[in-house]
Design a protein around this motif. Structure first.
Motif, PDB file in Angstrom:
ATOM      1  N   ASP A   1      30.873  75.964  48.606  1.00  8.19           N
ATOM      2  CA  ASP A   1      30.960  74.678  49.293  1.00  8.19           C
ATOM      3  C   ASP A   1      30.084  73.639  48.604  1.00  8.19           C
ATOM      4  N   ALA A   2      28.867  74.005  48.260  1.00  8.40           N
ATOM      5  CA  ALA A   2      27.945  73.072  47.602  1.00  8.40           C
ATOM      6  C   ALA A   2      28.477  72.649  46.235  1.00  8.40           C
ATOM      7  N   ILE A   3      29.032  73.594  45.486  1.00  5.17           N
ATOM      8  CA  ILE A   3      29.593  73.282  44.168  1.00  5.17           C
ATOM      9  C   ILE A   3      30.771  72.328  44.314  1.00  5.17           C
ATOM     10  N   CYS A   4      31.663  72.640  45.257  1.00  6.40           N
ATOM     11  CA  CYS A   4      32.837  71.788  45.475  1.00  6.40           C
ATOM     12  C   CYS A   4      32.441  70.389  45.932  1.00  6.40           C
ATOM     13  N   THR A   5      31.418  70.301  46.763  1.00  2.00           N
ATOM     14  CA  THR A   5      30.941  68.992  47.215  1.00  2.00           C
ATOM     15  C   THR A   5      30.366  68.201  46.047  1.00  2.00           C
ATOM     16  N   ALA A   6      29.530  68.835  45.239  1.00  2.00           N
ATOM     17  CA  ALA A   6      28.896  68.153  44.102  1.00  2.00           C
ATOM     18  C   ALA A   6      29.909  67.729  43.048  1.00  2.00           C
ATOM     19  N   LEU A   7      30.954  68.541  42.858  1.00  2.00           N
ATOM     20  CA  LEU A   7      31.954  68.240  41.821  1.00  2.00           C
ATOM     21  C   LEU A   7      33.182  67.532  42.388  1.00  2.00           C
ATOM     22  N   ASP A   8      33.194  67.292  43.700  1.00  2.00           N
ATOM     23  CA  ASP A   8      34.329  66.655  44.361  1.00  2.00           C
ATOM     24  C   ASP A   8      35.635  67.352  43.970  1.00  2.00           C
ATOM     25  N   CYS A   9      35.701  68.652  44.286  1.00  2.00           N
ATOM     26  CA  CYS A   9      36.865  69.447  43.920  1.00  2.00           C
ATOM     27  C   CYS A   9      37.157  70.481  44.999  1.00  2.00           C
ATOM     28  N   GLN A  10      38.184  71.257  44.787  1.00  2.00           N
ATOM     29  CA  GLN A  10      38.584  72.327  45.689  1.00  2.00           C
ATOM     30  C   GLN A  10      38.204  73.673  45.074  1.00  2.00           C
ATOM     31  N   PRO A  11      38.040  74.734  45.882  1.00  2.00           N
ATOM     32  CA  PRO A  11      37.706  76.050  45.327  1.00  2.00           C
ATOM     33  C   PRO A  11      38.689  76.507  44.248  1.00  2.00           C
ATOM     34  N   GLY A  12      39.963  76.169  44.406  1.00  2.00           N
ATOM     35  CA  GLY A  12      40.962  76.550  43.411  1.00  2.00           C
ATOM     36  C   GLY A  12      40.794  75.847  42.076  1.00  2.00           C
ATOM     37  N   ASP A  13      40.019  74.761  42.056  1.00  2.00           N
ATOM     38  CA  ASP A  13      39.716  74.091  40.788  1.00  2.00           C
ATOM     39  C   ASP A  13      38.678  74.867  39.992  1.00  2.00           C
ATOM     40  N   ILE A  14      37.941  75.735  40.671  1.00  2.00           N
ATOM     41  CA  ILE A  14      36.852  76.485  40.048  1.00  2.00           C
ATOM     42  C   ILE A  14      37.212  77.950  39.833  1.00  2.00           C
ATOM     43  N   LEU A  15      37.985  78.510  40.754  1.00  2.00           N
ATOM     44  CA  LEU A  15      38.332  79.930  40.699  1.00  2.00           C
ATOM     45  C   LEU A  15      39.835  80.086  40.501  1.00  2.00           C
ATOM     46  N   GLU A  16      40.210  81.048  39.653  1.00  2.00           N
ATOM     47  CA  GLU A  16      41.621  81.289  39.384  1.00  2.00           C
ATOM     48  C   GLU A  16      41.881  82.784  39.353  1.00  2.00           C
ATOM     49  N   HIS A  17      42.983  83.195  39.931  1.00  2.00           N
ATOM     50  CA  HIS A  17      43.377  84.607  39.887  1.00  2.00           C
ATOM     51  C   HIS A  17      44.259  84.808  38.665  1.00  2.00           C
TER      52      HIS A  17
ATOM     53  N   ASP B   1      33.162  75.668  33.714  1.00  2.00           N
ATOM     54  CA  ASP B   1      32.978  74.882  32.487  1.00  2.00           C
ATOM     55  C   ASP B   1      33.957  73.717  32.420  1.00  2.00           C
ATOM     56  N   GLU B   2      35.225  74.002  32.721  1.00  2.00           N
ATOM     57  CA  GLU B   2      36.247  72.963  32.654  1.00  2.00           C
ATOM     58  C   GLU B   2      35.971  71.843  33.650  1.00  2.00           C
ATOM     59  N   MET B   3      35.558  72.218  34.861  1.00  2.00           N
ATOM     60  CA  MET B   3      35.289  71.210  35.885  1.00  2.00           C
ATOM     61  C   MET B   3      34.050  70.394  35.521  1.00  2.00           C
ATOM     62  N   LEU B   4      33.019  71.043  34.991  1.00  2.00           N
ATOM     63  CA  LEU B   4      31.826  70.307  34.563  1.00  2.00           C
ATOM     64  C   LEU B   4      32.177  69.318  33.458  1.00  2.00           C
ATOM     65  N   TYR B   5      33.026  69.743  32.531  1.00  2.00           N
ATOM     66  CA  TYR B   5      33.441  68.857  31.444  1.00  2.00           C
ATOM     67  C   TYR B   5      34.195  67.647  31.994  1.00  2.00           C
ATOM     68  N   GLN B   6      35.125  67.906  32.925  1.00  2.00           N
ATOM     69  CA  GLN B   6      35.904  66.814  33.518  1.00  2.00           C
ATOM     70  C   GLN B   6      35.013  65.827  34.260  1.00  2.00           C
ATOM     71  N   ARG B   7      33.978  66.337  34.895  1.00  2.00           N
ATOM     72  CA  ARG B   7      33.082  65.481  35.676  1.00  2.00           C
ATOM     73  C   ARG B   7      31.926  64.931  34.833  1.00  2.00           C
ATOM     74  N   ARG B   8      31.897  65.318  33.564  1.00  2.00           N
ATOM     75  CA  ARG B   8      30.830  64.887  32.644  1.00  2.00           C
ATOM     76  C   ARG B   8      29.447  65.168  33.236  1.00  2.00           C
ATOM     77  N   MET B   9      29.294  66.427  33.674  1.00  2.00           N
ATOM     78  CA  MET B   9      28.049  66.857  34.303  1.00  2.00           C
ATOM     79  C   MET B   9      27.553  68.116  33.595  1.00  2.00           C
ATOM     80  N   SER B  10      26.256  68.211  33.412  1.00  2.00           N
ATOM     81  CA  SER B  10      25.680  69.401  32.797  1.00  2.00           C
ATOM     82  C   SER B  10      25.446  70.473  33.849  1.00  2.00           C
TER      83      SER B  10
END
Length: 78
Positions: free
Chosen positions: A49-65, A8-17
């Motif tokens: 990989d596809a999500i990171c490519t589309a959002l131009d981010c790293q896996p750690g931007d999407i997943l957190e421990h 959600d946070e990454m989608l908001y930052q990228r202004r993508m639905s």
């Protein structure tokens, strides 16, 4: 589970639905929604990989421990 999904946070930052992301990566909206809400039990590296490519981010931007999160019940563990 101690893994938190921050899609959600990454989608908001990228202004993508979520719908736009689903279209870009070829994943169904319901499956992407399951991931976004943290209800997924696994994710394929190809999907990540596809999500990171589309959002131009790293896996750690999407997943957190988050070690403070409650553990999954024994019957849900892999």
């Amino acid at each position: 589970m101690a893994i938190r999904v921050k899609l959600d946070e990454m989608l908001y930052q990228r202004r993508m639905s979520l719908t736009e992301l689903a279209d870009r990566i070829g994943l169904t909206l319901p499956n992407l929604s399951i991931l976004k809400t943290g209800k997924a039990k696994a994710i394929r590296f190809s999907t990540l990989d596809a999500i990171c490519t589309a959002l131009d981010c790293q896996p750690g931007d999407i997943l957190e421990h988050d070690p403070s999160a409650p553990a999954a019940p024994a019957d849900e563990e892999a």
